[in-house]
Design an enzyme around this catalytic site. Structure first.
Site, short mmCIF file in Angstrom:
data_model
loop_
_atom_site.label_atom_id
_atom_site.label_comp_id
_atom_site.label_asym_id
_atom_site.label_seq_id
_atom_site.Cartn_x
_atom_site.Cartn_y
_atom_site.Cartn_z
N HIS A 45 22.39 -18.50 78.90
CA HIS A 45 21.85 -18.42 80.25
C HIS A 45 22.24 -19.70 81.00
O HIS A 45 21.54 -20.71 80.93
CB HIS A 45 20.33 -18.23 80.19
CG HIS A 45 19.69 -18.13 81.54
ND1 HIS A 45 18.38 -18.44 81.77
CD2 HIS A 45 20.21 -17.76 82.73
CE1 HIS A 45 18.11 -18.26 83.06
NE2 HIS A 45 19.20 -17.86 83.65
N SER A 82 19.91 -13.35 82.69
CA SER A 82 18.69 -14.15 82.79
C SER A 82 17.51 -13.34 82.29
O SER A 82 16.39 -13.79 82.32
CB SER A 82 18.47 -14.57 84.24
OG SER A 82 18.44 -13.44 85.07
N ASN A 129 13.35 -17.85 82.54
CA ASN A 129 13.06 -16.84 83.55
C ASN A 129 11.71 -16.17 83.38
O ASN A 129 11.09 -15.76 84.36
CB ASN A 129 14.17 -15.79 83.58
CG ASN A 129 15.16 -16.12 84.67
OD1 ASN A 129 15.32 -17.28 85.01
ND2 ASN A 129 15.77 -15.13 85.25
N GLU A 160 20.41 -22.22 78.21
CA GLU A 160 19.75 -21.60 77.06
C GLU A 160 20.81 -20.89 76.21
O GLU A 160 21.65 -20.18 76.75
CB GLU A 160 18.69 -20.60 77.53
CG GLU A 160 17.45 -21.25 78.11
CD GLU A 160 16.49 -20.24 78.71
OE1 GLU A 160 15.38 -20.10 78.20
OE2 GLU A 160 16.87 -19.60 79.71
#
Lengths: 86, 306
Positions: B146, B125, B196, B158
């Site tokens: 991710h 992340s 994140n 992602e």
């Protein structure tokens, strides 16, 4: 545990999580607008922990957990077939 | 590879790390028909992962309307405590904790053990994929995905190629994600990506609000739920992610960008030091009982027991 105990325990459990909830026993709590289906998992865990039984996979449906009435009906049905359960 | 996009190619998937994310990825992949080897050095973590996958499969019909056979899913998953079990993997998804020395150690071992054409997917992340790729002899076959938690219920992730990731690797991993029903959203490689970088700052600032006594944790979350209509407030989200993970992610962002805006809130550090890591330990900003039911923080900041 009697059905009356379970009924009030279920109501207390739901209200503890959603203090603003105002619902009848036969009302679908997921249609109140602020309880999403993720909470159904918590209800299953609560029922299993309280009664010490595992709900059979075929009974793990949203309909069986959508109201206090439907949960009590499920429990009554499970108790009826309890000897056959693990 | 097949020409028919509907005919998904089944892979021998390796999953490193049997924590929350690793278990979720193994579960999702096995549900989609892939064969999975799940590796963790901690045997207890493997036991917990298997129990958690069984539970998630049981609850699937409630949450998605689709029943999932837990025995069938677990039948596709083998567990092991040694990375050598990943020798035959086509693709390895790495989910170890966000500590660079640990990541480095795992990638060096994987690079040595796996076939030269095995693709490594970093489910990080925070760490830049380019940096991870450079730690191996195959930076063209290293890519970031991710995944979100819980992986089997999230429809997107992602997808992050590093500077040296090949187009072939991107295509191969996109096809793999498609086979899971997970849409890869293309994001450039930068620390924290999009999700994140933004989320950790939000969580950190929410922690500062509690730390400064502006509002307690329940009030902060109430503002996000009731005013913005978010299903969860930032501090409940932090409890779900794990406060230790949040802290590590902020430390990585701080180190990487060198920007003091990422400095972790002292309350976050104190809760982590206290072992209050959130939902998984029963207490974080809020308290949880053994079934994972939330008891939202009342008066005391940070969910400390009154």
């Amino acid at each position: 545990m009697t059905t009356g105990d379970l009924r009030s325990d279920l109501r207390a459990f739901i209200l503890d999580r959603f203090p603003q909830a105002d619902f009848r026993d036969d009302e679908n709590i997921f249609e109140l607008g602020f309880i999403n289906s993720l909470f159904s998992v918590e209800l299953v865990m609560f029922v299993e922990a309280t009664l010490g039984v595992e709900v059979p996979n075929d009974d793990l449906t949203l309909e069986n957990f959508e109201s206090i009435t439907s949960i009590l009906a499920l429990v009554a049905r499970l108790r009826g077939v309890e000897p056959a359960m693990r | 590879m097949t020409d028919d996009p509907l005919e998904a190619k089944m892979v021998n998937l390796g999953v490193v790390g049997a924590g929350t994310m690793g278990a979720g990825v193994a579960d999702l992949a096995a549900r989609s028909g892939h064969t999975v080897v799940l590796v963790d050095v901690d045997a207890d973590a493997l036991t917990r992962a298997v129990a958690s996958i069984r539970k998630e499969c049981r609850m699937s019909r409630l949450l998605t309307g689709v029943a999932v056979d837990a025995d069938q899913v677990l039948g596709r998953i083998t567990v092991a405590d040694d990375l050598a079990a990943l020798k035959a993997s086509d693709l390895v998804v790495e989910n170890v904790p966000e500590r660079w020395p640990l990541k480095l150690q795992v990638y060096e071992a994987l690079d040595r053990l796996c076939a030269p054409d095995t693709v490594f997917v970093a489910n990080t992340s925070a760490f830049p994929i380019t940096r991870i790729g450079a730690a191996t002899s195959r930076p063209d076959r290293v890519i970031g995905v991710h995944f979100m938690n819980p992986a089997p219920l999230k429809s997107a992730a992602e997808l992050i190629p590093g500077r040296r990731t090949s187009a072939e690797t991107v295509a191969q991993v996109r096809a793999f994600l498609d086979s899971l029903g997970t849409r890869g959203i293309d994001v450039r490689d930068a620390c924290g990506f999009v999700s994140n970088r933004v989320l950790m700052l939000t969580v950190n600032e929410a922690a500062f609000v509690v730390h400064d006594g502006v509002a307690d944790a329940e009030t902060v979350d109430d503002v996000f739920r009731s005013c913005f209509g978010h299903p969860m407030g930032p501090l409940e989200t932090a409890d779900l992610i794990g406060l230790d993970t949040v802290l590590y992610s902020l430390e990585v962002l701080l180190e990487h960008f060198g920007d003091p805006k990422f400095r972790p809130c002292p309350l976050l550090r104190a809760l982590t030091d206290a072992g209050y890591h959130g939902r998984k330990t029963g207490q974080g900003f809020h308290r949880y009982d053994s079934q994972g039911h939330v008891h939202r923080a009342g008066g005391a900041p940070g969910g400390e027991t009154a």
